[in-house]
Design an enzyme around this catalytic site. Structure first.
Site, PDB file in Angstrom:
ATOM      1  N   HIS A 178      -9.523  -1.259   2.854  1.00 28.32           N
ATOM      2  CA  HIS A 178     -10.810  -1.705   3.412  1.00 28.32           C
ATOM      3  C   HIS A 178     -11.428  -2.809   2.577  1.00 28.32           C
ATOM      4  CE1 HIS A 178     -13.207   0.424   0.336  1.00 28.32           C
ATOM      5  NE2 HIS A 178     -12.357   1.446   0.476  1.00 28.32           N
ATOM      6  N   CYS A 194      -9.012   4.705  -2.500  1.00 25.67           N
ATOM      7  CA  CYS A 194      -8.695   3.744  -1.448  1.00 25.67           C
ATOM      8  C   CYS A 194      -8.312   2.393  -2.047  1.00 25.67           C
ATOM      9  CB  CYS A 194      -9.886   3.583  -0.514  1.00 25.67           C
ATOM     10  SG  CYS A 194     -10.188   5.023   0.539  1.00 25.67           S
TER      11      CYS A 194
END
Length: 322
Positions: A178, A194
């Site tokens: 992301h 992440c």
């Protein structure tokens, strides 16, 4: 690289594992190393490591800044997305139409900090979400409670959203590729597991990475490969203690022990040890072993040479990096 290609995009080399070239730029009066890193497709650790004597916040007008843009491709199949945690970098091998030049794109990333390790292994992209909402996980709620605060139930899209404007979900439950609202953390261990990209990089990838794209996440502090008949090694400091550090080194040496023509060759292990000790991310061509000096007894065996010259490297590979 064609002049009109974006930074970090390269034709996929044939018969070679090396892409890009290092170069230098001059800093502007108000530019920081972080500004230059983002402009030249680098993360924090990369530009700091290449310019250890410069101030991160004020390198100085007209100061020469090294841009380390030469890299060995990771030693895994060249397909889909490959993420090498040790070098804090993502590689993307897009499918191309007939007649198009096969290419590789590479981007700096932020990954999981200590205690929130990014998982290793093979998975795939499962969903793409534009303007995602962020639901703070239990660990965030607990940390907020410890500070006497209450974490929000949801953070809507916008400048306060840590996911940025685009998110690509992975088959690993709870892990995403992301954007970010804190781009200074790109090139560092700063996330909860992440993979973060600069906002402009995730925007570029988002529409071009289809659902079902294979994703291979590896942790390889030592890469080895070939370019124009010469063996190359590129080494990074390990993220943490690695029991398989010597195994990775031996795997690299096995690859390099065979010349491009498939013939056995001996390497200059003293030079190789210097590359591994420095672990500065430079791709270095390794010389052949020097000829023994006159009067020296029968040369040591290849295995003996390895352990004499690299015997201390196992300790270096096992040292924690925080």
């Amino acid at each position: 690289m064609p002049a009109d290609w974006p930074k970090g995009h390269y034709p996929l080399p044939e018969g070679s594992d090396l892409i890009g070239q290092d170069y230098t730029v001059e800093a502007g009066a108000e530019e920081t190393l972080l500004d230059l890193a983002r402009e030249h497709n680098l993360g924090y650790e990369e530009i700091r490591r290449a310019n250890p004597d410069l101030s991160v916040w004020m390198p100085g007008e007209d100061t020469e800044v090294v841009i380390p843009a030469q890299r060995l491709l990771p030693p895994v199949p060249r397909e889909g997305i490959v993420i090498n945690l040790a070098e804090l970098r993502l590689y993307y091998y897009p499918e191309v139409e007939e007649g198009e030049v096969p290419r590789v794109e590479t981007y700096p990333i932020g990954i999981g900090r200590e205690g929130f390790d990014t998982p290793l292994g093979k998975t795939e992209t499962t969903m793409r979400i534009e303007n995602p909402a962020w639901y703070p996980p239990e660990s965030v709620r607990q940390e907020a409670a410890a500070r006497g605060e209450q974490a929000p139930a949801v953070v809507p899209p916008g400048p306060d959203n840590p996911l940025g404007d685009y998110a690509i979900l992975l088959g690993f439950d709870g892990y995403l590729i992301h954007g970010t609202n804190r781009p200074d953390g790109i090139g560092m261990r700063a996330s909860r597991g992440c993979i973060r990209l600069f906002p402009e990089d995730i925007e570029s990838l988002f529409a071009r990475v289809p659902v079902g794209t294979p994703v291979h996440i590896i942790n390889r502090p030592i890469k080895a490969g070939w370019h124009e008949g010469a063996p190359y090694v590129q080494a990074y400091r390990p993220l943490e203690a690695q029991e398989n550090g010597m195994a990775q080194l031996l795997e690299a040496l096995t690859l390099l022990s065979q010349s491009a023509a498939g013939e056995s060759m001996a390497l200059d292990y003293r030079q190789l040890r210097g590359v591994l000790d420095a672990a500065d991310g430079q791709a270095v061509a390794i010389r052949p072993a020097p000829a023994p000096a006159p009067g020296v007894a029968e040369a040591e065996s290849e295995a003996g040479g390895l352990y004499e010259h690299l015997g201390g490297q196992q300790a270096v590979l096992a040292a924690p990096e925080v």
